[in-house]
Scaffold this active site. Structure first.
Site, PDB file in Angstrom:
ATOM      1  CE  LYS A 107      -4.837   1.159  -0.089  1.00  0.00           C
ATOM      2  NZ  LYS A 107      -5.600   0.291  -0.503  1.00  0.00           N
TER       3      LYS A 107
HETATM    4  P1  NAD Z   1     -12.698   8.442  -1.916  1.00  0.00           P
HETATM    5  O1  NAD Z   1     -11.859   9.610  -2.580  1.00  0.00           O
HETATM    6  O2  NAD Z   1     -13.700   8.276  -4.067  1.00  0.00           O
HETATM    7  O3  NAD Z   1     -14.320   8.715  -1.975  1.00  0.00           O
HETATM    8  C1  NAD Z   1     -13.786   9.030   0.068  1.00  0.00           C
HETATM    9  C2  NAD Z   1     -15.215   9.852  -0.115  1.00  0.00           C
HETATM   10  O4  NAD Z   1     -15.631   9.789   1.577  1.00  0.00           O
HETATM   11  C3  NAD Z   1     -15.255  10.989  -0.540  1.00  0.00           C
HETATM   12  O5  NAD Z   1     -16.789  11.249  -1.339  1.00  0.00           O
HETATM   13  C4  NAD Z   1     -15.052  11.918   0.738  1.00  0.00           C
HETATM   14  O6  NAD Z   1     -15.804  13.114   0.885  1.00  0.00           O
HETATM   15  C5  NAD Z   1     -15.694  10.593   1.786  1.00  0.00           C
HETATM   16  N1  NAD Z   1     -15.408  11.332   3.387  1.00  0.00           N
HETATM   17  C6  NAD Z   1     -14.045  11.375   3.562  1.00  0.00           C
HETATM   18  N2  NAD Z   1     -13.888  11.979   4.674  1.00  0.00           N
HETATM   19  C7  NAD Z   1     -15.197  11.645   4.865  1.00  0.00           C
HETATM   20  C8  NAD Z   1     -16.261  11.664   6.071  1.00  0.00           C
HETATM   21  N3  NAD Z   1     -15.227  12.120   7.235  1.00  0.00           N
HETATM   22  N4  NAD Z   1     -16.995  11.614   6.967  1.00  0.00           N
HETATM   23  C9  NAD Z   1     -18.314  10.986   5.352  1.00  0.00           C
HETATM   24  N5  NAD Z   1     -17.539  11.026   4.228  1.00  0.00           N
HETATM   25  C10 NAD Z   1     -16.006  11.433   3.647  1.00  0.00           C
HETATM   26  O7  NAD Z   1     -12.383   7.454  -1.894  1.00  0.00           O
HETATM   27  P2  NAD Z   1     -12.328   5.685  -2.633  1.00  0.00           P
HETATM   28  O8  NAD Z   1     -11.455   5.701  -3.220  1.00  0.00           O
HETATM   29  O9  NAD Z   1     -14.579   5.068  -2.811  1.00  0.00           O
HETATM   30  O10 NAD Z   1     -11.832   4.556  -1.122  1.00  0.00           O
HETATM   31  C11 NAD Z   1     -13.169   4.838   0.155  1.00  0.00           C
HETATM   32  C12 NAD Z   1     -12.859   3.781   0.878  1.00  0.00           C
HETATM   33  O11 NAD Z   1     -12.664   2.457  -0.071  1.00  0.00           O
HETATM   34  C13 NAD Z   1     -10.933   3.645   1.534  1.00  0.00           C
HETATM   35  O12 NAD Z   1     -11.198   2.830   2.715  1.00  0.00           O
HETATM   36  C14 NAD Z   1     -10.604   2.799   0.606  1.00  0.00           C
HETATM   37  O13 NAD Z   1      -9.139   2.288   1.179  1.00  0.00           O
HETATM   38  C15 NAD Z   1     -11.251   1.303   0.245  1.00  0.00           C
HETATM   39  N6  NAD Z   1     -10.614   1.279  -1.207  1.00  0.00           N
HETATM   40  C16 NAD Z   1     -11.200   1.659  -2.358  1.00  0.00           C
HETATM   41  C17 NAD Z   1     -10.545   1.039  -3.416  1.00  0.00           C
HETATM   42  C18 NAD Z   1     -10.939   1.893  -4.759  1.00  0.00           C
HETATM   43  O14 NAD Z   1     -10.808   0.824  -5.381  1.00  0.00           O
HETATM   44  N7  NAD Z   1     -10.668   3.336  -4.462  1.00  0.00           N
HETATM   45  C19 NAD Z   1     -10.888  -0.351  -3.354  1.00  0.00           C
HETATM   46  C20 NAD Z   1     -10.457  -1.049  -2.517  1.00  0.00           C
HETATM   47  C21 NAD Z   1     -10.993  -0.466  -0.696  1.00  0.00           C
END
Ligand code: NAD
Length: 476
Positions: A107
């Site tokens: 990561k």
């Molecule tokens: P992203 O940046 O696209 O979205 C995150 C969202 O959460 C944003 O809309 C942001 O405004 C919101 N946010 C941030 N802080 C917040 C808070 N305190 N309260 C409420 N909302 C809040 O990120 P993502 O890619 O969707 O990732 C989200 C989670 O999923 C992370 O934990 C990431 O590790 C996990 N994840 C993502 C992927 C992927 O393919 N993108 C894969 C596996 C896991």
């Protein structure tokens, strides 16, 4: 507010790991080998922006190299730190093992608020960070393959792959150095939606197992279930969209940075996403009730809670008030080890992150294979498949006419049946198969062992056993 004695994210992952290994009989040396993070590289680099030199700090952590390349996203966020990337790298090791993608866990992260910089500045910063990682083979098609995570997406991956290609002009497999790229830069259909799609498939599989549904105190299918989602980013948006549009769920609450919007009759996910795009937050959205203290909506009465933003949001301080009988961890680490215990004790079913958000790495695996094979999935067989189906349809119609039975195939059936599978259909099929198979492997342990009472421990047991077998096969 988070309780004071809450363990850090890495400690939480370690506590959950310990719970599982206590139920296994691993040689002590091997247990330690699997537990520890192999290496974490910290880099500080300068970029000249707006007339002055600005220093950034980034990390790339490699948890386990029992299989190579290692894989895991790169996150751009202000809270990024060594503890967090190490926890996330460990989760990647176990996630890859659970869904049978042939990778070790890694990561990365950069301490930055991407909203503070314009696109040109972000490109400079991203390329500079990628340069530092590429120089040390921490971005490399056969050693370490990043992907998007919080704060990064196709755009950043396109810059990174281009940077790698500039520095490795003769590497024929260069495009496989990162996944989550745009289609025109070597990406794969269905990668952007993959993690949210995987959350949907995970829930569909859960609801196919009626005993499990009853164990959560629920009944019936996904149809009509009330869902609260935290974070309308890549993962949360797609999960909410597919669950409401395709499975008949009602998204009754969406929590974002600036608060939450609730509506018991169901929110329009696309309309809210567009609103956020235009106004920077959920406040003022006309078709729902605004709640300033967004985190309080985690405690709303609903059937399924989908934390899809960041880690540690369900902790010792609020776990007891969480009413959802089913939580699916779309984000990594949204439930701390302390909260996990409280929720387990009150019978909440948690579909763990290691499984729930594995759709991203699964489709990343397909993208990596596509890049190495240099051909789009379905290109060879699609038309051949269509031709064979056409033969059957023609034959059925001939038989019907010749025998005078007068059967008519409906146009809808013919359209669907005659269509050969393109890349998107194949990706979705591979992802669905992966999510179903991995759920069953967890479930077998959960249901089959008296000493395992939750899906998370079951997931760890399956994953650790696979990693251990792989190390043992190497003679370690
Ligand atoms: P992203 O940046 O696209 O979205 C995150 C969202 O959460 C944003 O809309 C942001 O405004 C919101 N946010 C941030 N802080 C917040 C808070 N305190 N309260 C409420 N909302 C809040 O990120 P993502 O890619 O969707 O990732 C989200 C989670 O999923 C992370 O934990 C990431 O590790 C996990 N994840 C993502 C992927 C992927 O393919 N993108 C894969 C596996 C896991």
């Amino acid at each position: 507010m988070q309780a004071i004695q809450e363990p850090s994210f890495r400690e939480s992952v370690e506590l959950m790991f310990n719970r599982a290994v206590a139920l296994m009989e691993l040689p002590p040396g091997l247990e330690e080998k699997i537990r520890v993070c192999n290496a974490t590289y910290t880099v500080r680099f300068g970029v000249r922006l707006r007339g002055e030199l600005k220093t950034f700090t980034g990390y790339r952590s490699v948890h386990s190299e029992h299989m190579e390349p290692v894989k895991g996203g790169i996150r751009f966020a202000t809270g990024v730190n060594q503890d967090e990337v190490e926890a996330l790298a460990a989760l990647m090791t176990f996630k890859c093992a659970l869904v049978e993608t042939p990778f070790g866990g890694s990561k990365g992260g950069l301490c930055i608020d991407p909203r503070e910089y314009d696109e040109h500045e972000m490109e400079q910063i991203t390329r500079r960070f990628a340069y530092e990682l590429i120089k040390r083979d921490l971005i490399n098609p056969s050693q370490n393959v990043p992907a998007p995570d919080m704060g990064t997406g196709e755009r950043e991956m396109a810059w990174m792959v281009d940077q790698y290609m500039r520095m490795n002009t003769t590497d024929i497999n260069a495009r496989a150095c990162v996944t989550g790229k745009p289609l025109n830069a070597g990406g794969i259909a269905g990668r952007v939606e993959a993690t949210g799609r995987g959350v949907q498939y995970a829930l569909q599989e859960f609801f196919r197992n009626i005993d499990d549904v009853h164990e959560a105190g629920l009944d019936g299918s996904l149809h009509g279930k009330r869902v609260v989602v935290q974070g309308l980013g890549n993962v949360g948006y797609h999960a909410a969209k597919f669950l409401s549009e395709e499975d008949g769920c009602k998204v009754t609450g969406i929590i974002e940075r600036d608060g939450a919007v609730v509506d018991d009759t169901g929110l329009d996910v696309d309309a809210l996403r567009n609103w956020i795009g235009r106004h920077g937050g959920v406040k003022g959205f006309p078709d729902g009730t605004y709640v300033e203290n967004g985190a309080a909506v985690l405690e709303h009465d609903c059937d399924i809670l989908v934390p899809a933003a960041l880690e540690g949001v369900i902790h010792r301080g609020n776990a007891d008030q969480v009413k959802a009988p089913l939580i699916i961890e779309a984000a990594n680490g949204p439930v701390t080890a302390g909260a996990d215990e409280i929720l387990r004790n009150k019978g909440t079913i948690i579909i763990p992150d290691m499984y729930a958000n594995a759709g991203g790495v699964t489709v990343s695996y397909f993208e990596w294979v596509k890049n190495l094979s240099h051909i789009r999935f379905g290109r060879m067989q699609r038309r051949q498949e269509e031709a064979r189906h056409q033969l059957i349809v023609d034959e059925l119609e001939r038989l019907s006419a010749d025998t005078g039975i007068g059967w008519q195939l409906t146009p809808n059936f013919k359209d669907k049946y005659l269509k050969g599978a393109g890349e998107l259909e194949l990706v979705r099929s591979g992802l669905d198969d992966t999510m179903r198979t991995a759920y069953q492997s967890m479930r077998e342990v959960w249901r089959g062992r008296d000493d395992v009472t939750d899906l998370r421990t079951a997931a760890y047991l399956v994953a650790i056993d696979r990693v251990a077998t792989s190390y043992q096969a190497k003679g370690l």
